[in-house]
Write an enzyme that holds these catalytic residues in place. Sequence first.
Site, PDB file in Angstrom:
ATOM      1  N   GLU A  49      -1.720 -10.145  -5.905  1.00  0.00           N
ATOM      2  CA  GLU A  49      -1.720 -10.916  -7.155  1.00  0.00           C
ATOM      3  C   GLU A  49      -0.818 -10.257  -8.196  1.00  0.00           C
ATOM      4  O   GLU A  49      -0.023 -10.919  -8.858  1.00  0.00           O
ATOM      5  CB  GLU A  49      -3.145 -11.021  -7.718  1.00  0.00           C
ATOM      6  CG  GLU A  49      -4.108 -11.791  -6.835  1.00  0.00           C
ATOM      7  CD  GLU A  49      -4.840 -10.924  -5.813  1.00  0.00           C
ATOM      8  OE1 GLU A  49      -4.265  -9.931  -5.344  1.00  0.00           O
ATOM      9  OE2 GLU A  49      -5.979 -11.268  -5.488  1.00  0.00           O
ATOM     10  N   CYS A  82      -6.755  -6.969 -11.123  1.00  0.00           N
ATOM     11  CA  CYS A  82      -5.915  -8.172 -11.060  1.00  0.00           C
ATOM     12  C   CYS A  82      -6.443  -9.271 -11.974  1.00  0.00           C
ATOM     13  O   CYS A  82      -5.666 -10.023 -12.554  1.00  0.00           O
ATOM     14  CB  CYS A  82      -5.802  -8.670  -9.624  1.00  0.00           C
ATOM     15  SG  CYS A  82      -4.761  -7.597  -8.612  1.00  0.00           S
ATOM     16  N   GLU A 119       0.826  -1.207   0.000  1.00  0.00           N
ATOM     17  CA  GLU A 119       0.000   0.000   0.000  1.00  0.00           C
ATOM     18  C   GLU A 119       0.861   1.259   0.000  1.00  0.00           C
ATOM     19  O   GLU A 119       2.085   1.189   0.148  1.00  0.00           O
ATOM     20  CB  GLU A 119      -0.944  -0.028   1.220  1.00  0.00           C
ATOM     21  CG  GLU A 119      -1.900  -1.205   1.165  1.00  0.00           C
ATOM     22  CD  GLU A 119      -2.933  -1.221   2.271  1.00  0.00           C
ATOM     23  OE1 GLU A 119      -2.807  -0.437   3.249  1.00  0.00           O
ATOM     24  OE2 GLU A 119      -3.878  -2.029   2.165  1.00  0.00           O
TER      25      GLU A 119
HETATM   26  N1  THU Z   1      -6.027  -6.663  -1.943  1.00  0.00           N
HETATM   27  C1  THU Z   1      -5.181  -7.562  -2.537  1.00  0.00           C
HETATM   28  O1  THU Z   1      -3.960  -7.442  -2.425  1.00  0.00           O
HETATM   29  N2  THU Z   1      -5.721  -8.568  -3.252  1.00  0.00           N
HETATM   30  C2  THU Z   1      -7.052  -8.838  -3.352  1.00  0.00           C
HETATM   31  O2  THU Z   1      -7.429  -9.826  -3.962  1.00  0.00           O
HETATM   32  C3  THU Z   1      -8.020  -7.938  -2.717  1.00  0.00           C
HETATM   33  C4  THU Z   1      -7.465  -6.715  -2.092  1.00  0.00           C
HETATM   34  C5  THU Z   1      -5.449  -5.616  -1.104  1.00  0.00           C
HETATM   35  C6  THU Z   1      -5.445  -4.230  -1.661  1.00  0.00           C
HETATM   36  C7  THU Z   1      -5.372  -3.391  -0.397  1.00  0.00           C
HETATM   37  O3  THU Z   1      -4.024  -3.287   0.008  1.00  0.00           O
HETATM   38  C8  THU Z   1      -6.105  -4.222   0.636  1.00  0.00           C
HETATM   39  O4  THU Z   1      -6.178  -5.535   0.107  1.00  0.00           O
HETATM   40  C9  THU Z   1      -7.496  -3.722   0.958  1.00  0.00           C
HETATM   41  O5  THU Z   1      -8.229  -3.544  -0.196  1.00  0.00           O
END
Ligand code: THU
Length: 137
Positions: A64, A100, A53
């Site tokens: 992903e 993704c 993030e």
């Molecule tokens: N996120 C992922 O990394 N993969 C997913 O399949 C769903 C969401 C992350 C993005 C963000 O850092 C956090 O989860 C909350 O949305």
Amino acid sequence: MPKTPKISAAVRRKLETVAVNVMKNAHAPYSNFHVGAAILLTNGKIFSGCNVENASYGMTNCAERTAIFSAVAQLGPKIEIRAVAVANDHGVACSPCGACRQVIYEFGPDATVFFQGTHGPKRAHITELLPEGFRLQ
Ligand code: THU
């Protein structure tokens, strides 16, 4: 009908274990939602990634895409994704986001995706998650 490559239970478990382990490296101070992903390539290699993030929220990279971009960085653009596993530290439903799905489709138009669905663990073909995925060639 999509042609779904058979992934053995052992390979699925391995991918899920890798996804859980890499989740610990997530940089998720804003959502506090840690995600890990593992991808299996058609050459048998496994790559992993976590969500990263940013204070500028939109710059966030999902687990992903981190895994896929890492594989491309290591092996080049000819990689083919056979399967993807996603794990999160809240034990809640978490399928790959729309962005993704499109990136998975780019390198794995026949990929199987393992994730936590609303009613428990799920497997889906990428084209079930992303019908009519976009391709330039
Ligand atoms: N996120 C992922 O990394 N993969 C997913 O399949 C769903 C969401 C992350 C993005 C963000 O850092 C956090 O989860 C909350 O949305």
